[in-house]
Design a protein around this motif. Structure first.
Motif, mmCIF file in Angstrom:
data_model
loop_
_atom_site.group_PDB
_atom_site.id
_atom_site.type_symbol
_atom_site.label_atom_id
_atom_site.label_comp_id
_atom_site.label_asym_id
_atom_site.label_seq_id
_atom_site.Cartn_x
_atom_site.Cartn_y
_atom_site.Cartn_z
ATOM 1 N N ASN A 98 -10.191 0.877 -12.107
ATOM 2 C CA ASN A 98 -9.083 0.093 -11.555
ATOM 3 C C ASN A 98 -8.648 0.499 -10.149
ATOM 4 O O ASN A 98 -8.004 -0.295 -9.454
ATOM 5 N N PHE A 99 -9.001 1.715 -9.725
ATOM 6 C CA PHE A 99 -8.429 2.192 -8.465
ATOM 7 C C PHE A 99 -9.435 2.796 -7.494
ATOM 8 O O PHE A 99 -9.063 3.591 -6.629
ATOM 9 N N LEU A 100 -10.696 2.408 -7.596
ATOM 10 C CA LEU A 100 -11.653 2.815 -6.573
ATOM 11 C C LEU A 100 -11.510 1.840 -5.399
ATOM 12 O O LEU A 100 -12.368 1.015 -5.111
ATOM 13 N N LYS A 101 -10.375 1.946 -4.722
ATOM 14 C CA LYS A 101 -10.039 1.011 -3.647
ATOM 15 C C LYS A 101 -8.946 1.619 -2.777
ATOM 16 O O LYS A 101 -8.204 2.502 -3.203
ATOM 17 N N HIS A 102 -8.889 1.144 -1.548
ATOM 18 C CA HIS A 102 -7.867 1.581 -0.606
ATOM 19 C C HIS A 102 -6.576 0.803 -0.838
ATOM 20 O O HIS A 102 -6.610 -0.400 -1.096
ATOM 21 N N SER A 103 -5.459 1.486 -0.722
ATOM 22 C CA SER A 103 -4.159 0.810 -0.735
ATOM 23 C C SER A 103 -3.814 0.418 0.698
ATOM 24 O O SER A 103 -3.809 1.263 1.593
ATOM 25 N N ILE A 104 -3.529 -0.854 0.913
ATOM 26 C CA ILE A 104 -3.184 -1.367 2.238
ATOM 27 C C ILE A 104 -1.763 -1.929 2.189
ATOM 28 O O ILE A 104 -1.458 -2.784 1.355
ATOM 29 N N VAL A 105 -0.895 -1.445 3.067
ATOM 30 C CA VAL A 105 0.484 -1.932 3.116
ATOM 31 C C VAL A 105 0.722 -2.604 4.461
ATOM 32 O O VAL A 105 0.480 -2.007 5.515
ATOM 33 N N ASN A 106 1.180 -3.846 4.422
ATOM 34 C CA ASN A 106 1.489 -4.605 5.631
ATOM 35 C C ASN A 106 2.963 -4.979 5.657
ATOM 36 O O ASN A 106 3.580 -5.190 4.606
ATOM 37 N N LEU A 107 3.516 -5.048 6.858
ATOM 38 C CA LEU A 107 4.891 -5.511 7.045
ATOM 39 C C LEU A 107 4.829 -6.965 7.499
ATOM 40 O O LEU A 107 4.311 -7.269 8.571
ATOM 41 N N LYS A 108 5.350 -7.859 6.667
ATOM 42 C CA LYS A 108 5.294 -9.282 6.970
ATOM 43 C C LYS A 108 6.663 -9.906 6.754
ATOM 44 O O LYS A 108 7.222 -9.827 5.660
ATOM 45 N N ASP A 109 7.196 -10.497 7.811
ATOM 46 C CA ASP A 109 8.518 -11.131 7.752
ATOM 47 C C ASP A 109 9.580 -10.172 7.226
ATOM 48 O O ASP A 109 10.455 -10.539 6.431
ATOM 49 N N GLY A 110 9.468 -8.908 7.652
ATOM 50 C CA GLY A 110 10.465 -7.914 7.272
ATOM 51 C C GLY A 110 10.273 -7.302 5.902
ATOM 52 O O GLY A 110 11.065 -6.455 5.482
#
Length: 292
Positions: free
Chosen positions: A258-270
């Motif tokens: 389930n978690f062999l992946k990168h976590s990506i966090v974006n800021l969109k519209d605050g």
């Protein structure tokens, strides 16, 4: 090592309290000659900051945050460009999965040299063909920060709040998203960060000088730290496994399904949005690496 030290402290075999707690490392058995030959820098550091000589007595040590696994997502590894035109990143500022979820000692220098060179070359090539225009966007950003400076330099907030908030931010991160984490701790941190961010918006800086104002620099930096803390907390809350430096006591096993992946966090519209990107496995297969 960090987990072992923190475990000793948590189970009562350390010294001190809170962020000032520590254990002792004793290398006197190595003898003066070997310490002087193999550990000269560490000995110098201990003398400089603690006035303690490794040759003669144990030295207090504790884990600390000194490297970032992750960074700004790289769109093209050939030139270390990002999704934002004209922005190139390298070293700790970049995320290209060189280190995975943990970093071996000494590898950060290799990372900085290789990706720094690629980023420098990429930025150089971009600048050769870039159309810079009249800098209207730069002027808009400058005016935005000038207006913000006037607002917080002449507001009615508490001038000492900024530095108190920075201390509180560090403590909340360490206590709830430090070496060991649980869902309850991360949820508590998320709530604390909301409160800190709300108080941050009402800060007044103690200096209204518009030239070389270090208090304003501290203000901007604190805002960035709060935002990055929220990003890390969101990713940690939703990663229900332990991997590398991310140790969840409520999810102690690695979960490649389930978690062999990168976590990506974006800021969109605050608002922060969490997404994922697959880890690209190339030369070395994970088949022989059993979850610990």
């Amino acid at each position: 090592m960090a987990r072992a030290i923190e475990t000793e402290i948590r189970e009562g075999r350390g010294y001190g309290e809170g962020l000032g707690s520590y254990v002792l490392i004793d290398v006197r058995h190595l003898g003066k000659e070997k310490i002087m030959k193999s550990l000269p820098k560490i000995r110098h550091t201990a003398l400089l900051f603690q006035n303690i000589d490794l040759v003669e007595q144990p030295v207090p040590i504790r884990p600390t945050a000194h490297y970032s696994m992750g960074g700004i997502e790289v769109a093209k590894i050939d030139d270390m460009s990002t999704k934002i035109p004209g922005i190139f990143v390298g070293g700790e500022a970049s995320c290209i999965s060189i280190h995975g979820a943990n970093r071996l000692g000494g590898n950060s220098l290799t990372d900085a040299v290789v990706t720094g060179r690629l980023a420098g070359m990429g930025a150089t090539n971009y600048a050769k063909d870039a159309i810079f225009g009249k800098g209207e966007k730069t002027k808009q950003l400058a005016k935005m920060w000038q207006d913000k400076f006037k607002e917080i330099a002449n507001g009615s907030g508490e001038v000492h709040e900024m530095y108190a908030l920075r201390e509180e931010l560090g403590k909340q991160n360490w206590d709830n998203m430090g070496i060991f984490r649980t869902q309850a701790q991360l949820d508590a941190l998320s709530a604390a960060l909301e409160d800190i961010e709300a108080r941050y918006k009402n800060i007044r800086i103690p200096d209204n000088n518009s030239v070389m104002n270090t208090a304003f620099t501290d203000y901007v930096e604190l805002g960035n730290l709060i935002l990055l803390s929220r990003c890390a907390c969101l990713a940690a809350q939703n990663r229900h496994e332990s991997r590398g430096a991310h140790t969840r006591e409520d999810y102690p096993k690695r979960d490649d399904v389930n978690f062999l992946k990168h976590s990506i966090v974006n800021l969109k519209d605050g608002k922060l949005e969490l997404s994922y990107k697959p880890v690209v496995v190339t030369e070395f297969s994970l088949d022989g690496r059993k979850p610990q």
